[in-house]
Design an enzyme around this catalytic site. Structure first.
Site, mmCIF file in Angstrom:
data_model
loop_
_atom_site.group_PDB
_atom_site.id
_atom_site.type_symbol
_atom_site.label_atom_id
_atom_site.label_comp_id
_atom_site.label_asym_id
_atom_site.label_seq_id
_atom_site.Cartn_x
_atom_site.Cartn_y
_atom_site.Cartn_z
ATOM 1 N N ASP A 190 5.112 11.489 -1.347
ATOM 2 C CA ASP A 190 3.626 10.574 -0.450
ATOM 3 C C ASP A 190 4.180 9.413 -0.568
ATOM 4 O O ASP A 190 4.078 9.598 -2.124
ATOM 5 C CB ASP A 190 2.103 11.094 -0.215
ATOM 6 N N ARG A 191 4.150 8.343 0.170
ATOM 7 C CA ARG A 191 4.365 7.088 -0.156
ATOM 8 C C ARG A 191 3.465 6.722 -1.366
ATOM 9 O O ARG A 191 3.747 5.462 -1.770
ATOM 10 C CB ARG A 191 4.525 6.453 1.152
#
Length: 327
Positions: A146-147
Site C-alpha cells: 500500500d502507498r
C-alpha cells in the site's frame, strides 16, 4: 488448440521510468477506425485529447510509426502511446536498496510512495524511481505494498522470471512480517490469530468484514507497550493471506486501530497533496524466503523505525520523518 498471438515488443521507450500504454484492439467490433475505438475505450480522456494525440503522432503501431486517425480498425492490432503524466508532488523520502543481484532487487520504500504506477501516482512510484536510479528499465514488482505503508518490496530484474517470484506470494512460500504502532489495550488477549472474511468492492475506499468462510488470517502479537493514559503498543503482525488492507481491518476490529490510518475505523477527510504528516504507523518489517531461481535462503529486514514509537509527540505534531528516523 488455438494459440494466443504473441505480443510484439513495445516500439516506444520508457519515459521517466514509466512504460508506454499498450492497447490491443478487440477481435470483433463495429468501429470503422482506430480513432473511433480509442475515443470510446478511453472516454474519460475526451475525444479532443485523443485527436490531439493522433495529430501529434503520439499513437504508434508495432513498427513505431504514427497511426493515422482515419486508419481502419484491424481486429487484434496493437497500438502504443505515452499517457500525459499527472502533476505529482514529489515524495521527499528516499527508497533504500536492501539487496540487489542479477535476479532481484529488494527495496525499503517510504510511507506515501506508491509501489507501481496507478491512478494519480505514476512517475512518483517506487518502481519508476528504481528503474531510473538503478538503470534497470525492465524491473518489475513481484507484489505491491500500500502507498501509505512503508517497508520491504520485492522486485524482479528479468521479466521472464517475474512469474516465478510472484508464485512465492501466491503459494504462500514467503514469510512476511509487519510491525504496527497502535493503542495499548490491557484487556486484549494476545497473541492471537484473527480469521475473518474480508471483501473490498471496486470504487469503495474501505474493505469490510462480512459473514462467511474466512479468507483473511493474521497473527497478532504484542512486542512491547508503554503504560499510562493513551499508552501505545508495538505489535508484530504476520499475515498468512494477502487481502486488501487486511492488517488494518483486523487491528481496527480488535479495537486497536493503527495510528495514522485515514480509513479505519472511520474515513477521515482527505488531506492536501503534499501533506506528509503523521504517516500510517505500519511497516513491512521483514521478508524471508527460499529463492526459487538460485536456491539461496534470503532474510531481509527493514531499517526503518516507526515515528510514533520513536517520538510520539513529534509524530502527533506532524513532524516529517527523515531518512534517518523512520521514512
Amino acid at each position: 488448440m488455438r494459440r494466443t498471438p504473441r505480443t510484439p515488443p513495445s516500439p516506444l521507450p520508457q519515459r521517466h521510468g514509466v512504460d508506454p500504454v499498450r492497447v490491443r484492439l478487440p477481435a470483433t467490433g463495429s468501429w470503422g477506425t482506430v480513432r473511433a475505438h480509442l475515443v470510446e475505450r478511453l472516454s474519460g480522456a475526451g475525444a479532443g485529447v485523443i485527436d490531439g494525440m493522433f495529430d501529434a503522432g503520439r499513437i504508434v503501431g508495432a513498427d513505431g510509426r504514427p497511426v493515422a486517425a482515419d486508419a481502419p480498425f484491424v481486429p487484434g492490432m496493437f497500438v502504443w502511446f505515452h499517457r500525459d503524466l499527472p502533476d505529482e508532488v514529489p515524495v521527499p523520502f528516499p527508497v533504500w536498496v536492501v539487496h540487489r543481484d542479477e535476479h532481484i532487487v529488494v527495496a525499503d520504500k517510504p510511507h506515501f510512495l506508491a509501489t507501481t504506477p496507478r491512478g494519480g501516482h505514476v512517475a512518483e512510484t517506487a518502481l519508476a524511481r528504481l528503474r531510473r536510479e538503478l538503470d534497470l528499465p525492465e524491473l518489475t514488482a513481484a507484489h505491491r505494498l500500500d502507498r501509505l505503508t512503508a517497508g520491504l518490496v520485492l522486485f524482479t530484474v528479468r521479466p521472464e522470471e517475474r512469474g516465478t517470484y510472484q508464485s512465492l506470494f501466491r503459494d504462500r512460500r514467503i514469510r512476511k512480517e509487519y510491525e504496527g504502532v497502535a493503542p495499548y489495550d490491557p484487556g486484549l488477549a494476545l497473541p492471537r490469530t484473527v480469521r475473518s472474511r474480508i471483501v473490498k468492492e471496486r470504487g469503495v475506499l474501505t474493505a469490510r468484514e462480512v459473514p462467511g468462510e474466512p479468507n483473511a488470517v493474521s497473527r497478532v502479537e504484542l512486542v512491547e507497550h508503554r503504560e499510562g493514559p493513551g499508552g501505545l503498543a508495538r505489535y508484530r503482525l504476520t499475515p498468512a493471506t494477502g487481502q486488501t488492507h487486511q492488517l488494518r481491518v483486523h487491528l481496527s476490529a480488535l479495537g486497536v486501530p493503527i495510528l495514522g490510518d485515514p480509513l479505519y475505523p472511520e474515513v477521515a477527510a482527505p488531506v492536501p497533496a503534499g501533506d506528509f504528516r503523521r504517516p500510517l504507523q505500519l511497516l513491512a518489517r521483514s521478508l524471508e524466503f527460499t529463492d526459487p531461481v538460485t536456491g539461496a535462503e534470503h532474510r531481509f529486514r527493514s531499517g526503518r523505525v516507526l515515528a510514533a514509537w520513536a517520538s510520539y509527540d513529534r509524530w502527533a505534531a506532524g513532524g516529517n520523518d527523515g531518512p534517518s528516523d523512520g521514512q
